[in-house]
Motif scaffolding. Structure first.
Motif, PDB file in Angstrom:
ATOM      1  N   ASP A 438      22.216 -18.123  14.714  1.00  0.00           N
ATOM      2  CA  ASP A 438      23.509 -18.380  14.080  1.00  0.00           C
ATOM      3  C   ASP A 438      24.376 -17.129  14.025  1.00  0.00           C
ATOM      4  O   ASP A 438      25.606 -17.204  14.180  1.00  0.00           O
ATOM      5  N   THR A 439      23.757 -15.974  13.831  1.00  0.00           N
ATOM      6  CA  THR A 439      24.512 -14.732  13.656  1.00  0.00           C
ATOM      7  C   THR A 439      24.817 -14.038  14.976  1.00  0.00           C
ATOM      8  O   THR A 439      25.934 -13.543  15.209  1.00  0.00           O
ATOM      9  N   HIS A 440      23.831 -14.006  15.873  1.00  0.00           N
ATOM     10  CA  HIS A 440      23.971 -13.204  17.093  1.00  0.00           C
ATOM     11  C   HIS A 440      24.084 -14.050  18.366  1.00  0.00           C
ATOM     12  O   HIS A 440      24.308 -13.493  19.449  1.00  0.00           O
ATOM     13  N   GLY A 441      23.886 -15.324  18.252  1.00  0.00           N
ATOM     14  CA  GLY A 441      23.989 -16.191  19.417  1.00  0.00           C
ATOM     15  C   GLY A 441      22.651 -16.435  20.076  1.00  0.00           C
ATOM     16  O   GLY A 441      21.669 -15.705  19.872  1.00  0.00           O
ATOM     17  N   HIS A 442      22.625 -17.470  20.892  1.00  0.00           N
ATOM     18  CA  HIS A 442      21.368 -17.877  21.533  1.00  0.00           C
ATOM     19  C   HIS A 442      20.894 -16.868  22.574  1.00  0.00           C
ATOM     20  O   HIS A 442      19.698 -16.787  22.855  1.00  0.00           O
ATOM     21  N   GLU A 443      21.796 -16.091  23.150  1.00  0.00           N
ATOM     22  CA  GLU A 443      21.357 -15.111  24.150  1.00  0.00           C
ATOM     23  C   GLU A 443      20.450 -14.064  23.501  1.00  0.00           C
ATOM     24  O   GLU A 443      19.409 -13.708  24.061  1.00  0.00           O
ATOM     25  N   VAL A 444      20.852 -13.582  22.326  1.00  0.00           N
ATOM     26  CA  VAL A 444      20.002 -12.632  21.605  1.00  0.00           C
ATOM     27  C   VAL A 444      18.719 -13.318  21.146  1.00  0.00           C
ATOM     28  O   VAL A 444      17.614 -12.744  21.217  1.00  0.00           O
ATOM     29  N   GLY A 445      18.840 -14.561  20.699  1.00  0.00           N
ATOM     30  CA  GLY A 445      17.649 -15.301  20.275  1.00  0.00           C
ATOM     31  C   GLY A 445      16.654 -15.453  21.408  1.00  0.00           C
ATOM     32  O   GLY A 445      15.437 -15.295  21.214  1.00  0.00           O
ATOM     33  N   ASP A 446      17.173 -15.742  22.633  1.00  0.00           N
ATOM     34  CA  ASP A 446      16.275 -15.877  23.778  1.00  0.00           C
ATOM     35  C   ASP A 446      15.587 -14.553  24.099  1.00  0.00           C
ATOM     36  O   ASP A 446      14.398 -14.520  24.486  1.00  0.00           O
ATOM     37  N   LYS A 447      16.311 -13.458  23.939  1.00  0.00           N
ATOM     38  CA  LYS A 447      15.712 -12.153  24.211  1.00  0.00           C
ATOM     39  C   LYS A 447      14.579 -11.868  23.222  1.00  0.00           C
ATOM     40  O   LYS A 447      13.528 -11.314  23.588  1.00  0.00           O
ATOM     41  N   VAL A 448      14.793 -12.247  21.959  1.00  0.00           N
ATOM     42  CA  VAL A 448      13.743 -12.080  20.959  1.00  0.00           C
ATOM     43  C   VAL A 448      12.497 -12.888  21.349  1.00  0.00           C
ATOM     44  O   VAL A 448      11.367 -12.398  21.281  1.00  0.00           O
ATOM     45  N   LEU A 449      12.700 -14.126  21.793  1.00  0.00           N
ATOM     46  CA  LEU A 449      11.564 -14.974  22.168  1.00  0.00           C
ATOM     47  C   LEU A 449      10.801 -14.394  23.354  1.00  0.00           C
ATOM     48  O   LEU A 449       9.560 -14.471  23.417  1.00  0.00           O
ATOM     49  N   LYS A 450      11.535 -13.784  24.304  1.00  0.00           N
ATOM     50  CA  LYS A 450      10.863 -13.166  25.455  1.00  0.00           C
ATOM     51  C   LYS A 450       9.997 -11.994  25.008  1.00  0.00           C
ATOM     52  O   LYS A 450       8.865 -11.802  25.497  1.00  0.00           O
ATOM     53  N   VAL A 451      10.522 -11.179  24.074  1.00  0.00           N
ATOM     54  CA  VAL A 451       9.726 -10.040  23.572  1.00  0.00           C
ATOM     55  C   VAL A 451       8.469 -10.552  22.871  1.00  0.00           C
ATOM     56  O   VAL A 451       7.363 -10.019  23.068  1.00  0.00           O
ATOM     57  N   VAL A 452       8.617 -11.573  22.054  1.00  0.00           N
ATOM     58  CA  VAL A 452       7.458 -12.143  21.363  1.00  0.00           C
ATOM     59  C   VAL A 452       6.433 -12.657  22.377  1.00  0.00           C
ATOM     60  O   VAL A 452       5.225 -12.436  22.243  1.00  0.00           O
ATOM     61  N   GLY A 453       6.898 -13.342  23.417  1.00  0.00           N
ATOM     62  CA  GLY A 453       5.997 -13.833  24.453  1.00  0.00           C
ATOM     63  C   GLY A 453       5.243 -12.705  25.132  1.00  0.00           C
ATOM     64  O   GLY A 453       4.041 -12.806  25.402  1.00  0.00           O
ATOM     65  N   ASP A 454       5.949 -11.580  25.409  1.00  0.00           N
ATOM     66  CA  ASP A 454       5.286 -10.427  26.033  1.00  0.00           C
ATOM     67  C   ASP A 454       4.204  -9.853  25.120  1.00  0.00           C
ATOM     68  O   ASP A 454       3.124  -9.470  25.584  1.00  0.00           O
ATOM     69  N   VAL A 455       4.495  -9.766  23.826  1.00  0.00           N
ATOM     70  CA  VAL A 455       3.522  -9.220  22.880  1.00  0.00           C
ATOM     71  C   VAL A 455       2.249 -10.088  22.845  1.00  0.00           C
ATOM     72  O   VAL A 455       1.123  -9.587  22.945  1.00  0.00           O
ATOM     73  N   LEU A 456       2.441 -11.397  22.720  1.00  0.00           N
ATOM     74  CA  LEU A 456       1.289 -12.298  22.593  1.00  0.00           C
ATOM     75  C   LEU A 456       0.501 -12.389  23.896  1.00  0.00           C
ATOM     76  O   LEU A 456      -0.729 -12.510  23.876  1.00  0.00           O
TER      77      LEU A 456
END
Length: 571
Positions: A438-456
């Motif tokens: 909601d605050t930063h947009g879905h592009e930033v949200g997708d980047k966060v999800l990619k980082v989480v995927g890399d960590v796991l």
């Protein structure tokens, strides 16, 4: 140990020839009797009708057992100087030399005066003076706890002239070394592939090592030890080893080859051996009248159940049972022979125990081969499971954003992965992730999800899955799963803060972790497990977020516990 025995052999006097007048090594009993505890040696010597001189006549349950040795048995030989017999508990032994004119000379010994020697499972006692006028020696054994203590009693000229030779002791030392080897193997094997049957086999091997030391009479080579300690140690170590064998066999054979009823009977026989036979092994003074019979008779149903379990497992196609059958049947036969002697069915020299010790050596070699075969099979299964897990990564059933497996890829394979050792399920959810979009947009949200995927995805011995939105699931095998998951949870906050510059606050994660042991949950239902993990995740969220809630799934699940970790600031 071989050095000890070699020194013993060097120090022992050589066996003299017939020309030296000492060709007989031992003098066997002529007659046996049993009575109450009030009769004296002189009284028994005058009651010839109370003696049995042609087989039988021994009774370990009577208050007193009597043994008579006649001079004719050592006529022309050097007179005996020592009484020796199989190690067992007793109250008192009185040795009486009776001359032709009725003169008697007696020596009385308590249990703690017996001297175990390294010449088999025996102890010795000095005789009273034996003269040319001595016509017989009478042994009065008060409170004997075993029939072989009576049937295997002998007189001898010296400790070097007992039933076991130095070569037999060297053979026993070799068997002891063979028993120690699989014990070391089990310890190393357990660190590589942790299986319960390995620990149980180690208990068996250790018990048999102690049995050989006690029952084989080797322990006095190293430390002074009492007759009572030798007697209890031998019988108790054997009982513990036999009990461990029941639980070992249950864990060793392939799942499904033992029907539940047979498996329960096998385990019950293990507890029976440990409790009932273990009790009889302690040989209390007040149990003297029945503990010998109880000890040996109690093995009869145990042997029957073990044999039945082996046959059933073989019929059901168990490969592991083939090794057990080859290893245990000779041992059961040798132990059955020892059982018959223990009950006093017939008399035989203690050197016959060499059959039992040889069967023990054969058992450890064959079972060690079976464990090695099982080890290879387990490793192959786990390697295949890991290969399948790697293969899953190359399938099209992937989340296009993170590259992780998706729910569809997991559903069909969860049971196989669980069987191969993936026993921990961790459900991750990003805290307040909706505010990121909601605050930063879905592009930033997708980047966060990619980082989480890399960590796991970087965690070894695990399979990472994106279930949808900000929810991820990780299956883990191996040890310390909860610590590893907590490390992942904290790493997410650090990596997101470092790699997603647009965020102006720390993004944390909450986890619901459920450990599903294969032993208690052989058929795992993913839907049920997921709901349990989701409930734990809700607990973590309700507890303030940035937490891990964990539990272990049992047949009747206990209440969950929440493990809270302090939030880590981003680096």
């Amino acid at each position: 140990m071989l050095l000890h025995l070699a020194a013993f052999a060097a120090a022992a006097p050589s066996v003299a020839s017939a020309q030296d007048g000492v060709s007989k090594a031992t003098t066997h009993p002529s007659c046996f009797a049993a009575s109450g505890d009030t009769r004296t040696s002189s009284q028994m010597a005058s009651f010839s009708t109370r003696w049995t001189c042609e087989g039988g006549g021994w009774d370990a349950s009577a208050p007193v057992s009597w043994i008579r040795f006649e001079k004719i048995d050592w006529q022309g030989e050097t007179p005996p100087a020592l009484f020796f017999t199989r190690i067992s508990r007793f109250d008192e032994i009185e040795l009486t030399a009776i001359d032709a004119d009725g003169t008697t000379r007696s020596k009385t010994y308590s249990e703690n005066q017996g001297r175990p020697i390294a010449a088999g499972p025996i102890f010795t006692l000095p005789l009273p003076a034996i003269t040319d006028e001595t016509r017989s020696v009478v042994a009065r054994i008060a409170g004997p706890h075993s029939a072989p203590m009576v049937t295997e009693a002998r007189l001898t000229t010296s400790t070097a002239r007992t039933d076991w030779t130095v070569m037999q002791l060297l053979f026993l030392a070799m068997i002891l070394g063979m028993l120690v080897t699989p014990l070391l193997f089990d310890i190393n094997f357990y660190f590589v592939l942790r299986e319960r049957f390995v620990v149980l086999h180690a208990y068996m091997a250790l018990s048999m090592v102690l049995y050989v030391l006690f029952a084989g009479g080797l322990l006095p080579l190293f430390i002074p030890v009492s007759v009572s300690a030798m007697a209890i140690g031998a019988s108790l170590s054997w009982a513990v080893g036999v009990a461990a064998a029941a639980f070992f066999f249950s864990a060793f054979v392939e799942r499904g080859t033992l029907p539940p009823l047979v498996d329960r009977a096998l385990r019950a026989s293990g507890w029976w051996t440990l409790l009932v036979i273990g009790f009889a092994s302690l040989q209390f003074d007040w149990s003297q009248s029945f503990d010998n019979t109880l000890y040996f008779i109690s093995f009869v149903p145990v042997i029957a159940i073990y044999l039945a379990a082996i046959v059933v497992a073989l019929v059901n196609g168990s490969r592991a049972a083939r090794y057990v059958a080859a290893a245990w049947i000779p041992l059961i036969l040798a132990a059955s022979e020892r059982l018959l002697r223990g009950l006093g069915v017939y008399a035989a020299p203690p050197s016959l125990d060499q059959l039992l010790f040889a069967a023990l050596a054969l058992e450890v070699v064959i079972v060690a081969l079976g464990i090695a075969s099982k080890y290879v099979a387990i490793r192959q299964d786990r390697d295949s499971a890991r290969a399948e897990a790697r293969m899953l990564e190359n399938l099209s059933e992937r989340d296009p954003l993170t590259g992780l497996l998706n729910r569809r890829a997991l559903d069909d394979r969860f049971a196989a992965l669980h069987r191969s050792g993936y026993e921990t399920v961790a459900l991750f959810d990003l805290d307040h992730f909706k505010q990121v979009n909601d605050t930063h947009g879905h592009e930033v949200g997708d980047k966060v999800l990619k980082v989480v995927g890399d960590v796991l995805n970087a965690e070894p011995d695990s399979v990472a899955v994106r279930l949808g939105g900000e929810e991820f699931l990780v299956l883990l095998s191996g040890t310390n799963a909860e610590i590893r998951v907590e490390t992942l949870r904290q790493t997410i906050a650090v990596r997101v803060a470092r790699e997603v510059d647009a965020l102006n606050s720390i993004l944390t994660a909450s986890v619901g972790l459920i450990h599903v042991p294969l032993a208690g949950n052989p058929v795992a239902d993913f839907g049920h497990i997921y709901r349990r993990a989701d409930a734990l995740l809700y607990e973590a969220k309700a507890g303030g977020r940035n937490l891990l809630a964990s539990d272990t799934m049992h047949a009747q699940p206990p209440g969950s516990t929440v493990t809270a970790f302090a939030a880590q600031s981003a680096a």
